[in-house]
Design an enzyme around this catalytic site. Structure first.
Site, short mmCIF file in Angstrom:
data_model
loop_
_atom_site.label_atom_id
_atom_site.label_comp_id
_atom_site.label_asym_id
_atom_site.label_seq_id
_atom_site.Cartn_x
_atom_site.Cartn_y
_atom_site.Cartn_z
N ASP A 62 0.82 -1.21 0.00
CA ASP A 62 0.00 0.00 0.00
C ASP A 62 0.86 1.27 0.00
OD1 ASP A 62 -1.97 -1.83 0.34
OD2 ASP A 62 -2.89 -0.88 2.08
N ASP A 63 0.22 2.36 -0.38
CA ASP A 63 0.71 3.74 -0.16
C ASP A 63 1.79 4.20 -1.14
OD1 ASP A 63 -0.98 3.49 1.95
OD2 ASP A 63 0.48 3.91 3.53
N HIS B 146 -6.05 2.99 -3.91
CA HIS B 146 -5.90 3.28 -2.48
C HIS B 146 -6.15 4.78 -2.25
CE1 HIS B 146 -4.87 2.14 1.55
NE2 HIS B 146 -3.68 2.74 1.60
N HIS C 49 -5.26 9.55 0.42
CA HIS C 49 -5.19 8.72 1.62
C HIS C 49 -6.01 9.25 2.80
CE1 HIS C 49 -3.37 5.88 4.53
NE2 HIS C 49 -3.09 5.16 3.44
N HIS D 205 3.72 -2.23 3.13
CA HIS D 205 3.82 -0.89 2.55
C HIS D 205 5.16 -0.77 1.84
CE1 HIS D 205 0.89 -0.63 5.79
NE2 HIS D 205 0.31 0.32 5.06
NI NI Z 1 -2.52 3.15 3.42
#
Ligand code: NI
Length: 566
Positions: free
Chosen positions: A35-36, A85, A89, A176
């Protein structure tokens, strides 16, 4: 109804899956997710995944993607899945429906640019969602079953241990790609789990192989083994590019030995992918074309490449005498023609015997495996044939007469090149032919760049002796340099002066671009313009620095010829 169908599908899938479910080699599946990102560590992660043949899923943050769009492209190219995603955020459960939609669309734009599967998945930031999120996601919502807490500890041993201690067949692992420790821990864990029989697949592939159809707005966090594991989709075999010779060119067919694939191709040299035009039926290629093709199921095949050579049908040999055209078509070609200026087709008359050409003949030459060739022959008013002049061209009469008087000739037997440039050698030759000294012998020109055996040598000798055309320097004549309209005027004016021929002076409107005419050319341009020998190019412009064309040269020289022979 839907329920009945899904029961049938389930039953079918179970039958299909039995041998695989029971086979000892059935792999355990895990979807590793990041993620991210993308971040500065993502490319290194992709290198590590590629070395291990592991596929992952990347839940992209739009604001991170904006600086690294090429990384997204690489993920897609290497068989990973990219997913949503959000853009910035936020905690989606605290946003309005419209704000949620905006957050998802912002990220989706980056995903779409990178291509890949168009059915995206959503992972809400912090795993936080409510009914508004579910109702507006328009995507399946994917959480996780193994949380590595990598963001908290930032230690690769912790990441490694959390993965291998908690992963079971069907897990979705949360990581991540913002941290080097996450990348290192994950890659080590992949090595260990592969030894334990795990296969690393994308989230979509995980659910497909567990025969689960993901639904929009529904939440998933794992796909545990409940007895169904479908086989992996095989990477398709390469596309075969074949062709057949047909009238007009080559008919290209694309086939793939692997079943249930779509075939995509490009003809512009670019690399094809599953978003390239889809092949549906054989298509005609009419020029030399690079064909690249791929097959796609959920994986892309290697790219196939074939250069298809298509040449135009050979032109017939031509002879033209006393207005009678005789064609000798090459073997295996058919020549169709029209005499009324309409475009010939394969329904038009087929050429079989010599024809009288009044003004124009249009040919269509066809051969199997060759591109159609079209040729238009136009006869001048005095029975000379050219394939590149227009009967309706403004220059038609001038070219007819200039060629008939022998002031100009074609650039080849059947080409006049009306839009071609006029070189210094060409124009000096035209002037020489018109002069009354055409038969006089002069000492060879002394310019170092003139070959005194060439076609323009006599003209150059005359020009130097009379001073009508000067060299570009003491020693050079620059025979192959193109002349501009104002240079053409200067040379012609000097010709009139040398032979003491006075031109009439009429009243004419000054050119709108008169101030762009060079100082050294002004008197000459005025003399020819007021003498009625030269006109503008339209819109009251003279365009002094435009390169003179052969059609312009024909017009100017035939008018000069008539003035001289009045
Ligand atoms: Ni995230």
């Amino acid at each position: 109804m839907k329920r009945v169908i899904s029961i049938i599908i389930c039953a079918v899938l179970m039958v299909i899956s039995v041998p695989y479910a029971n086979a000892a080699a059935t792999p355990k599946l895990v979807a590793i997710t990041f993620d991210d990102g993308p971040s500065v560590y993502t490319e290194g992660l992709l290198d590590g995944l590629a070395q291990r043949g592991a596929k992952a899923t990347f839940f992209i943050v739009g604001n991170m993607a904006s600086a690294r769009t090429s990384v997204l492209q690489r993920m897609v190219n290497e068989g990973h899945q990219i997913a949503n995603h959000t853009t910035s955020h936020p905690d989606l459960s605290k946003l309005s429906a419209q704000s949620i939609i905006n957050e998802l669309n912002g990220c989706a734009n980056y995903l779409k640019q990178a291509g890949g599967e168009q059915q995206y998945l959503l992972r809400p930031p912090y795993g936080s969602y409510n009914s508004t999120v579910r109702n507006n996601a328009n995507m399946p919502i994917i959480l996780w079953s193994v949380d590595t807490l990598d963001w908290k500890y930032r230690n690769s041993d912790t990441v490694y241990n959390n993965i291998i201690n908690n992963t079971t067949d069907g897990s979705i692992v949360l990581l991540h790609d913002l941290y080097k420790s996450s990348v290192n821990g994950a890659l080590r864990a992949i090595d260990t789990l592969k030894e334990r029989g795990y296969e690393f697949v994308t989230v979509n592939e995980l659910f497909r192989r567990r025969a689960v159809t993901l639904e929009n707005g529904k939440v998933y966090s794992a796909a545990y083994n409940k007895g169904i594991t479908l086989p992996a989709t095989e990477k398709p075999k390469s596309v075969e590019i074949t062709f057949e010779n047909v009238y007009g060119g080559k008919q290209v067919s694309l086939t793939c030995p692997t079943e249930n694939v779509s075939i995509h191709y490009t003809t512009d040299g670019s690399e094809p992918n599953e978003n390239s035009p889809k092949y549906t039926s054989p298509f005609l290629v009419t020029s030399i074309t690079d064909i690249k093709a791929v097959a796609y199921n959920s994986q892309l095949s290697d790219v196939s490449f074939r250069k298809i050579w298509v040449e135009p049908a050979p032109a017939p040999a031509v002879s033209f005498e006393n207005s009678i055209l005789t064609l000798t078509p090459s073997e295996n070609t058919t020549v169709y023609y029209t005499l009324d200026t309409s475009a010939p087709t394969d329904m038009s008359t087929v050429y079989t015997e010599p024809l009288t050409i009044d003004r124009q003949i249009d040919l269509l030459v066809r051969a199997v495996g060759k591109a159609d060739r079209r040729i238009t022959y136009v006869s001048t008013a005095y029975g000379k044939l050219f394939s590149d002049i227009k009967a309706s061209g403004w220059y038609y009469n001038a070219v007819s007469e200039a060629v008939n008087c022998g002031i100009m000739t074609g650039v080849s037997e059947f080409e006049f090149s009306p839009t071609g440039n006029v070189t210094r050698a060409m124009f000096v030759t035209v002037l020489h032919r018109m002069s009354k000294d055409a038969q006089t012998e002069y000492a060879p020109a002394s310019f170092v760049d003139i070959d005194n055996n060439l076609w323009y040598a006599k003209a150059a000798a005359w020009a130097q002796s009379t001073g009508i055309v000067k060299g570009v320097s003491e020693t050079e004549f620059a025979p192959n340099v193109n002349i501009t309209r104002q240079e053409m005027c200067t040379m012609l004016a000097r010709f009139f002066e040398y032979y003491e021929i006075a031109l009439p002076v009429t009243e004419r409107e000054a050119f709108a671009d008169a101030d762009t005419i060079a100082e050294w050319a002004k008197t000459s341009v005025d003399m020819l313009y007021l003498g009625g020998l030269i006109n503008g190019v339209g819109d009251n412009l003279f365009a002094p620095t435009n390169t003179a064309t052969r059609a312009e040269c024909a017009k100017l020289s035939i008018d000069t010829y008539k003035t001289l022979n009045k």
